[in-house]
Write an enzyme that holds these catalytic residues in place. Structure first.
Site, PDB file in Angstrom:
ATOM      1  N   LYS A 142     -24.275  97.095   0.017  1.00  0.00           N
ATOM      2  CA  LYS A 142     -25.665  98.472  -1.436  1.00  0.00           C
ATOM      3  C   LYS A 142     -24.445 100.111  -0.430  1.00  0.00           C
ATOM      4  O   LYS A 142     -24.909  99.896   0.665  1.00  0.00           O
ATOM      5  CB  LYS A 142     -26.696  98.535  -0.768  1.00  0.00           C
ATOM      6  CG  LYS A 142     -27.710  99.684  -1.892  1.00  0.00           C
ATOM      7  CD  LYS A 142     -29.120  99.875  -1.971  1.00  0.00           C
ATOM      8  CE  LYS A 142     -30.028 100.848  -3.146  1.00  0.00           C
ATOM      9  NZ  LYS A 142     -31.171 100.403  -2.744  1.00  0.00           N
TER      10      LYS A 142
ATOM     11  N   SER B 182     -33.342  99.397  -7.137  1.00  0.00           N
ATOM     12  CA  SER B 182     -32.096 100.021  -7.171  1.00  0.00           C
ATOM     13  C   SER B 182     -31.001  98.788  -6.702  1.00  0.00           C
ATOM     14  O   SER B 182     -29.996  99.290  -6.723  1.00  0.00           O
ATOM     15  CB  SER B 182     -32.173 101.136  -6.629  1.00  0.00           C
ATOM     16  OG  SER B 182     -32.591 100.937  -5.223  1.00  0.00           O
TER      17      SER B 182
ATOM     18  N   SER C  66     -37.247  98.245  -3.767  1.00  0.00           N
ATOM     19  CA  SER C  66     -35.609  97.854  -4.611  1.00  0.00           C
ATOM     20  C   SER C  66     -34.921  96.799  -4.119  1.00  0.00           C
ATOM     21  O   SER C  66     -33.953  96.740  -4.586  1.00  0.00           O
ATOM     22  CB  SER C  66     -34.804  99.608  -4.052  1.00  0.00           C
ATOM     23  OG  SER C  66     -35.119 100.182  -5.071  1.00  0.00           O
TER      24      SER C  66
HETATM   25  N1  GLN Z   1     -38.203 101.754  -8.685  1.00  0.00           N
HETATM   26  C1  GLN Z   1     -38.597 102.327  -7.240  1.00  0.00           C
HETATM   27  C2  GLN Z   1     -38.017 104.322  -7.831  1.00  0.00           C
HETATM   28  O1  GLN Z   1     -37.408 104.052  -8.619  1.00  0.00           O
HETATM   29  C3  GLN Z   1     -37.958 102.215  -6.464  1.00  0.00           C
HETATM   30  C4  GLN Z   1     -37.309 102.716  -5.577  1.00  0.00           C
HETATM   31  C5  GLN Z   1     -36.490 101.553  -4.091  1.00  0.00           C
HETATM   32  O2  GLN Z   1     -37.090 101.087  -3.718  1.00  0.00           O
HETATM   33  N2  GLN Z   1     -35.490 102.389  -3.750  1.00  0.00           N
HETATM   34  O3  GLN Z   1     -38.717 105.283  -7.329  1.00  0.00           O
END
Ligand code: GLN
Length: 508
Positions: free
Chosen positions: A81, A156, A180
């Site tokens: 990532k 994400s 995420s």
């Molecule tokens: N969807 C969640 C957010 O928007 C999780 C994001 C994450 O785990 N980085 O914060």
């Protein structure tokens, strides 16, 4: 090169390399070719440097010729990532504010991957600074779900999950602050596990919300995920929140999958009222499968989980607004309007205005508000108290059950653009994944079938007590074993768009 390389398990590729049946260079080249063929449609990667990847692979081949390999995954490619610092490639966090920035050091996880001989193929796409659940909030275009290219891959870590599903990489690294790694795993039919908070070093990982962030392994099956978990986990003195403990035996648990006598708690508050019918159906069927495999299914109540989304969406932006203050256009990254006529403050304002996307700005504003003098107690302070209550709910549930389970997300992958103008609807999609971040628990997503209404993958979530990460893998492995037998092979073999990508490739 047989296309079997794309579909083979990562541990099998490692075995072939160690046995001298295939070289790491051959395998790495095969994945680079695959990326070349399909990534124009998937957009899983922000950056791929074939020369760098092949040089790493050649070094592993030389190591093998000279004797021992450092790990069972030595020579196997991995997609990382683009939130982790790796000196050889730019690190963007999918933000324009960091475009072209090359970090001067490696994240501890990157160092561990390199020491174990894994080959970093490139950096994968994400929601900017990991803010989002769809990979649409990227400064480098959305990633497309290999099951249906018009749909989101989740987020994400959507680039990492899509790279796995599209067979562009056999292993992937993501991060998980509120779901995420798990939500994109669920939406792409792959496996993703968030380890216990503090089990994997955060050093060199661009911070989103530091008390929640956790680097996480992903793969196409449970044992490969566990093998990657063992490589990246472990104490790191460079991260003050890193736990000075042994890594739990996750690979052994993944290989065993023995759930006989385990008590599995279905969380009443995440049982699925209002979720997509196919999500609920597949979740319930997986429970039956676990029961047949010898587990006992009971219902448990975690009453404060109902406040988890509100709690997370106060704590996360508060921490984010403070973490993102460092992007001031003075030390590194984008600088706009510095023509000698403007003050430092004006340049900062212009640069941050131009460099950050809309969702990141929204969260900086929310967080700054929640932390401001007059509102701190009412918002941030209260959220911290509810966070403690959520952790206490988990503790008392684990007095009677070994793991907690739920669906991963209330829906399957939705269409690109469908929810982009409705942030609240997006946030509500995180309701099942957030509690384990708030409580620091390990949690994983495992494919449990396709929703009948749309033919898209559904994920089954397993949460375990702090440092009992092996239980997550034990239950995940049982689900994988029983369901793969039912399906007559891996779920990913059923992906229609993926097959289209294969045909296109064959027609070349
Ligand atoms: N969807 C969640 C957010 O928007 C999780 C994001 C994450 O785990 N980085 O914060």
């Amino acid at each position: 090169m047989s296309t079997d390389v794309y579909t083979a398990d990562a541990l099998e590729l490692g075995r072939r390399i160690a046995a001298g049946e295939q070289s790491s260079v051959e395998i790495t080249q095969a994945f680079l070719d695959r990326i070349d063929d399909v990534d124009g449609q998937v957009n899983a990667f922000i950056c791929v440097e074939p020369e760098d990847a092949l040089a790493q692979a050649a070094a592993v081949d030389a190591q093998r010729a000279a004797g021992e390999l450092p790990s069972p995954l030595a020579g196997v490619p991995v997609a990382v990532k683009d939130l982790l610092c790796y000196q050889q490639l730019p690190t963007t966090a999918a933000s324009k504010i960091l475009e072209g920035w090359c970090p001067p050091y490696d994240a501890t996880v990157v160092t561990k991957l390199r020491q174990a001989g894994l080959v970093i193929l490139g950096k994968t796409n994400l929601d900017e600074f990991a803010c989002g659940g769809s990979t649409e909030n990227s400064g480098y275009g959305p990633t497309h779900n290999p099951w249906d290219l018009d749909r989101i891959p989740g987020g994400s870590s959507g680039g990492s999950a899509a790279a796995l599903a599209a067979r562009e990489a056999p292993l992937a690294i993501g991060t998980d602050t509120g779901g995420s790694i798990r939500q994109p795993a669920a939406m792409t039919g792959t496996v993703g596990v968030k380890p216990t908070y503090g089990a994997v070093s955060r050093y060199g990982i661009i911070a989103m919300a530091s008390s929640l962030d956790q680097c996480s392994p992903g793969a196409r099956n449970v044992t490969d995920t566990a093998a990657l978990h063992e490589i990246i986990a472990g104490h790191d003195p460079r991260d003050s929140t890193s736990l000075p403990v042994e890594v739990p035996p996750v690979l052994e648990a993944a290989r065993s999958g023995d759930v006989r006598g385990m008590r599995i708690g279905v969380v009443k508050q995440l049982r699925g009222e209002g979720y997509a019918p196919g999500v609920r159906q597949r979740f319930r069927e997986a429970l039956t499968v676990l029961e047949k495999a010898g587990a006992e299914i009971v219902e448990v109540s975690c009453p404060h989980f109902e406040q988890a989304v509100a709690t997370y969406y106060l704590i996360m932006p508060s921490e984010m607004s403070s973490n993102l203050a460092r992007y001031d256009a003075m030390r590194y990254g984008l600088r706009v309007g510095d023509d000698g006529t403007r003050s430092t403050e004006q340049v900062m304002r212009l640069s941050r205005g131009k460099g950050f996307g809309a969702e990141v700005k929204r969260r900086i504003i929310l967080g700054t508000y929640a932390l401001s003098a007059g509102y701190y107690d009412a918002y941030y302070g209260s959220a911290q108290k509810v966070r403690t209550l959520i952790a206490q709910d988990c503790e008392s549930a684990f007095q009677t059950v070994d793991v907690l389970v739920s669906p991963v997300a209330p829906t399957t992958a939705y269409k690109i653009g469908e929810k982009i103008n409705d942030p609240l609807a997006m946030y509500m999609g995180d309701l099942c994944t957030i509690p384990s971040n708030l409580a620091g628990l390990p949690a994983g997503s495992f494919p449990c079938g396709l929703a009948p209404e749309d033919g898209l993958p559904v994920g089954f979530q397993v949460m375990a007590p702090v440092l009992d990460d092996d239980r997550v893998y034990r239950v995940g492995a049982a689900i994988e074993r029983e369901l793969t037998a039912q399906w007559g092979g891996p779920l990913l073999a059923k992906a229609p768009a993926l097959n289209a990508l294969n045909h296109q490739e064959a027609g070349k």
